[in-house]
Motif scaffolding. Structure first.
Motif, short mmCIF file in Angstrom:
data_model
loop_
_atom_site.label_atom_id
_atom_site.label_comp_id
_atom_site.label_asym_id
_atom_site.label_seq_id
_atom_site.Cartn_x
_atom_site.Cartn_y
_atom_site.Cartn_z
N VAL A 145 -25.92 -58.58 -72.48
CA VAL A 145 -25.56 -57.74 -73.40
C VAL A 145 -24.61 -56.78 -72.34
O VAL A 145 -23.60 -57.44 -73.26
CB VAL A 145 -26.48 -55.92 -73.61
N ILE A 146 -24.94 -56.49 -71.06
CA ILE A 146 -23.32 -56.42 -70.57
C ILE A 146 -22.41 -57.36 -70.14
O ILE A 146 -21.53 -57.16 -70.08
CB ILE A 146 -23.99 -55.96 -69.00
N LEU A 149 -20.98 -57.42 -73.91
CA LEU A 149 -20.06 -56.37 -74.57
C LEU A 149 -20.18 -55.78 -73.20
O LEU A 149 -19.38 -54.57 -73.52
CB LEU A 149 -21.09 -55.86 -75.66
N GLY A 150 -19.79 -55.48 -71.74
CA GLY A 150 -19.29 -54.75 -70.68
C GLY A 150 -17.77 -54.83 -70.57
O GLY A 150 -17.31 -55.40 -71.30
N GLY A 153 -17.01 -57.63 -70.20
CA GLY A 153 -17.84 -58.85 -71.18
C GLY A 153 -16.95 -60.08 -71.70
O GLY A 153 -15.82 -59.45 -72.19
N THR A 156 -16.29 -58.65 -75.24
CA THR A 156 -14.75 -57.31 -74.99
C THR A 156 -13.70 -57.72 -75.10
O THR A 156 -12.43 -58.04 -75.52
CB THR A 156 -15.61 -56.83 -73.58
N ALA A 171 -15.18 -51.83 -74.78
CA ALA A 171 -16.80 -51.92 -74.00
C ALA A 171 -17.60 -50.95 -74.61
O ALA A 171 -17.88 -49.81 -75.17
CB ALA A 171 -16.82 -52.14 -72.89
N ALA A 173 -21.44 -51.96 -73.99
CA ALA A 173 -22.71 -52.12 -73.58
C ALA A 173 -23.88 -50.78 -73.80
O ALA A 173 -25.00 -50.66 -73.56
CB ALA A 173 -22.63 -53.13 -72.26
N THR A 174 -23.04 -50.50 -72.79
CA THR A 174 -23.84 -48.98 -72.80
C THR A 174 -23.87 -47.94 -74.22
O THR A 174 -24.26 -46.22 -73.21
CB THR A 174 -23.46 -48.49 -71.29
N GLY A 178 -25.58 -50.91 -77.69
CA GLY A 178 -25.25 -52.01 -77.24
C GLY A 178 -26.75 -52.06 -77.36
O GLY A 178 -27.65 -52.98 -77.14
N THR A 250 -35.06 -52.61 -70.56
CA THR A 250 -33.51 -52.00 -71.74
C THR A 250 -32.91 -51.40 -71.23
O THR A 250 -31.58 -51.04 -70.89
CB THR A 250 -33.23 -52.90 -72.55
N LEU A 254 -29.81 -49.82 -70.07
CA LEU A 254 -28.10 -49.40 -70.44
C LEU A 254 -28.92 -48.28 -70.84
O LEU A 254 -29.88 -47.53 -72.08
CB LEU A 254 -28.23 -50.39 -72.08
#
Length: 306
Positions: A145-146, A149-150, A153, A156, A171, A173-174, A178, A250, A254
């Protein structure tokens, strides 16, 4: 007296049953012994991997000393009940797992329907791709995921390139999104595999009759297919919801939402509060066991067949 007699009869029946298993005289008793022998490894595993850790956690939660089981105290349980943060964590855990389960089961229905009802190209590759996340640890899913979408990423930076926005602003991810994506990615294969087995038992003649009477594919699915796969949907929900409650890696990476598994790690990692960690773990395990037995009772009531 009646209670004593009932207890005595129960003890005698248990004793007679144990003797029949140890020294079978009939074929039925020998069959019972074979079943008992085959179940023995499971009971040994359940004892040392399940019952013993639960007893240790219970003792830990009632310990008067941190980092060791010494003395007796209800301080951990009083903190768990009095502090609002723990109620918030419990609520986050339940609604987040429920939402992820509902989305995963819905996607599982769509994927299973497409695989079982249509002749898709590269079907084996598709099935392998769908089932692949089952083999991935939660930590690996979180890093995937990071990567996507980080701040650095792939998706991103692609979105930042086309929109002119900053990758830092895009972003996710977090964030809760995410974390939700990581949950769904891990849960969809479990729901799909259960539903594929259910689709294999669908009576296609009823679907063909509905289509011949002029029903559209959507009407056929809603009025005919959905009724036949409903038991599988319930089974997929039970399995997927349990899996959602058990996800640890996970959440650990995250950390967008405080849930039970993350809080246990926090209690052990910051301050080493083993009493509260034990209490949380015990509540978590008790809820999981209660949910499992409730699901089994629902299944046994023949409201749904798995």
């Amino acid at each position: 007296m009646s209670v004593q007699r009932s207890r005595t009869r129960r003890i005698r029946r248990l004793s007679a049953g144990a003797r029949s298993i140890a020294f079978p005289a009939t074929e039925r008793e020998r069959e019972r012994r074979r079943i008992a022998i085959m179940c023995l490894p499971f009971f040994v595993l359940a004892t040392f991997a399940g019952f013993v850790p639960l007893v240790v956690m219970a003792r830990m939660s009632l310990s008067a000393e941190n980092l060791e089981n010494a003395g007796w105290s209800l301080a951990a349980w009083e903190t768990l009940l009095a502090e609002p943060v723990y109620r918030e964590i419990a609520w986050n855990t339940l609604w987040f797992a429920t939402a992820a389960t509902l989305v995963s089961v819905a996607l599982g229905v769509a994927i299973a329907h497409a695989i079982e009802k249509y002749s898709l190209p590269f079907e084996r590759v598709l099935v392998a791709a769908v089932s692949f996340p089952i083999a991935l640890p939660g930590i690996v899913v979180a890093f995937m995921v990071i990567v996507l979408l980080g701040r650095q990423g792939l998706l991103t930076n692609a979105a930042a390139f086309f929109t002119g926005s900053s990758p830092i602003d895009l972003a996710t991810a977090t964030t809760v999104f995410g974390l939700f994506l990581g949950y769904v990615y891990s849960l969809v294969p479990r729901a799909t595999m259960v539903l594929r087995g259910t689709y294999a038992e669908v009576d296609t003649r009823a679907e063909e009759a509905a289509r011949s009477l002029g029903a559209t594919p959507l009407e056929t699915f809603y009025h005919v297919t959905l009724a036949e796969i409903r038991p599988g949907i319930v089974a997929a929900f039970i399995l997927t919801f349990r899996s959602a409650l058990a996800i640890f890696g996970t959440v650990l990476v995250l950390q967008a939402l405080a849930v039970v598994t993350l809080r246990v790690d926090y209690e052990l990692g910051v301050g080493f509060n083993t009493q509260i960690a034990g209490a949380i773990g015990l509540v978590y395990a008790a809820f999981l066991i209660a949910f499992t037995f409730a699901g089994l009772r629902f299944v046994d009531s023949k409201a749904v067949e798995i």
